[in-house]
Design an enzyme around this catalytic site. Structure first.
Site, PDB file in Angstrom:
ATOM      1  CB  CYS A   1       0.682   6.233  14.738  1.00 54.68           C
ATOM      2  SG  CYS A   1      -0.619   5.677  13.766  1.00 54.68           S
TER       3      CYS A   1
ATOM      4  CB  VAL B   1      -6.022  -2.372   5.178  1.00 56.10           C
ATOM      5  CG1 VAL B   1      -7.093  -2.930   5.164  1.00 56.10           C
ATOM      6  CG2 VAL B   1      -4.643  -1.732   4.129  1.00 56.10           C
TER       7      VAL B   1
END
Ligand code: UDX
Ligand code: ADP
Length: 457
Positions: free
Chosen positions: A274, A88
């Site tokens: 990220c 997730v």
């Protein structure tokens, strides 16, 4: 022996492609990807997948309904599975304690609670999402506190795929990292996860470590990669001031085998879901462990990235007589990199926002990013965008009658454009800003453009 059943919670950019590859390579394993988001699951079950990755569609359509399934039936699929991957989102927290730096773990926590609630026997729970070091402790405490009579092993198996090359990265990874508890039961669980990847990844590329090393290695890898980009971007500013050429410098230093040639492309800065998140998270962890000097060291990677984006806008303004008010600027590319439809944290967001603040009109073209995604990342509605942001269906259309082109994503098709033809249909003097150092600026100057690129003079 019954076939292994895997359930992956989270059908996003990581869960979807990773599970598709596992199903593709391991015909003896039944893989189900679950998500609370019904529209997303419906899209995975349709011909129009929610994630664009070269090669993904073929693999999904070959394996779907054979041993690869997508479902919203989270509890049942979790209950039936032997191995559960948690994949997730773990965004940067935007509220309360740690806001702006810490990772928001509420989705991971909710998965752990859901797994404990579902019961259904002993299970291996694999953290696939990037998480702060020691998150496995929290997951384990939640699972153990359920007292449901089942035993749980928590494994860390971070994903290193990069968007745009996800399928080749998954098929042929530099390494697969699997961290587990050092107890006997922990090692059995590690071996079980190893056995999945060992079906196609050479054993010597599967690295096993303790839990904390695995969790921290993912943050560290992303921090090192982001740091390289900030380092070359810092040098690009110096190149512009000193008439050195950053591409030549990158090539010269990259041939040193200790440095290596990859991730040395100067740009308008790194984007994606990220790098920024993980570096901020690393900084937060350092402060948590009372290491402020280490936190400050890494914070500079983010500052340099912000500086590079702002430098691009400043450069653009400087070259356009310090005003872009009412001027049409073609934005070529909005995704954070080529070959993806993902615009999360794309440098294009900040650059477009700044240009809109300067009252420019934008004509945006990206081959894969949807209009909805552009509007939502800009925080604009369809109504407020009217007359200010035009959504184009080709690069040529975006460039027509524009005063400048800002090339923000390195899509291959932008290399192939006929810039001579485009030039003739632009306002003069026509300027081309190459934020990705993709084009030959000397050639463009010959056509007549006042060409300008980050990191180039
Ligand atoms: C990254 C890591 O590469 C991957 O291992 C991890 O699992 C997730 O984060 P991703 O963000 O998908 O992957 O893409 P990546 O190719 O790393 O690019 C990130 C950003 O850096 C992009 O905006 C890209 O344009 C930029 N970049 C990359 C540069 O500006 N210069 C470079 O030389 C390389
Ligand atoms: P990533 O890039 O890490 O894959 P995404 O945001 O693309 O992240 O995907 C994460 C997915 O996880 C989303 O589709 C979201 O709906 C799903 N998700 C988050 N929490 C849960 C949960 N508790 N149960 C099921 N799915 C969840």
């Amino acid at each position: 022996m019954e076939a292994m059943k895997i359930c992956c919670i989270g059908a996003g950019y990581v869960g979807g492609p990773t599970m598709a590859m596992i199903a593709h390579k391991c015909s003896d394993i039944e893989v189900t990807v679950v998500d609370l988001n019904e529209a997303r699951i419906a899209a995975w079950n349709s011909g129009d997948l929610p994630v664009y990755e070269p090669g993904l569609e073929e693999i999904v359509s070959q394996n779907r309904e054979k041993n690869l399934f997508f479902s919203t039936d989270v509890d049942d699929k979790v209950r039936e599975a032997d191995v559960i991957f948690i994949s997730v989102n773990t965004p940067t927290k935007d509220y309360g304690s740690g806001s702006g730096q810490a990772a928001d773990l509420r989705f991971v926590e909710s998965c752990a609670r859901g797994i404990a609630r579902a019961g259904g026997g002993d299970k291996i729970v694999v953290e696939k999402s990037t998480v702060p070091v020691r998150t496995a402790q929290m997951v384990k405490e939640i699972l153990d506190s359920s007292n449901n009579g089942h035993s749980y092993q928590v494994i860390s198996n971070p994903e290193f795929l990069a968007e745009g090359t996800a399928m080749t990265d998954l098929e042929n990874p530099d390494r697969v990292l699997i961290g587990g508890d050092t107890s006997d039961a922990g090692q059995v669980a590690v071996e079980k996860v190893v056995s999945i990847y060992a079906q196609w990844v050479p054993r010597e590329r599967i690295i096993t470590t303790n839990l904390w090393s695995s969790e921290l290695s993912k943050l560290t890898a992303n921090a090192f990669l982001a740091q390289r980009i900030s380092s070359i971007n810092a040098i690009s500013a110096l190149c512009e001031a000193s008439e050195a050429n950053v591409d030549e410098v990158a090539k010269a230093i990259g041939t040193d085998s200790r440095i290596g040639p990859k991730f040395l492309k100067s740009s308008i800065g790194f984007g994606g879901s990220c790098f920024q998140k993980d570096v901020l998270n690393l900084c937060y962890l350092c402060r948590h462990f009372d290491l402020p000097q280490v936190a400050e060291y890494w914070e500079q990677v983010i500052r340099m990235n912000e500086y590079q984006k702002e430098r691009f806008v400043t450069r653009l303004l400087d070259s356009m007589f310090n005003t872009v008010s009412g001027k049409r600027i073609a934005i070529l590319g909005y995704a954070f990199k080529k070959d993806t439809n993902d615009a999360r944290e794309s440098p294009a967001i900040g650059i477009c926002t700044r240009l809109l603040e300067e009252k420019a009109n934008l004509a945006i073209y990206d081959p894969r990013v949807t209009k909805q995604s552009i509007l939502s990342t800009l925080g604009w509605s369809e109504e407020s965008a009217k007359g200010r942001v035009e959504f184009c269906t080709s690069a040529e259309e975006a460039c027509q009658k524009s005063h400048a082109i800002a090339l923000l994503t390195e899509w291959d098709e932008f290399k192939e454009l006929d810039y001579t033809k485009i030039y003739e249909k632009m306002h003069q003097p026509a300027i081309l800003f190459d934020g990705r150092n993709l084009l030959d600026l000397e050639e463009l100057r010959k056509i007549g453009y006042r060409a300008n690129g980050i990191g180039r003079v």
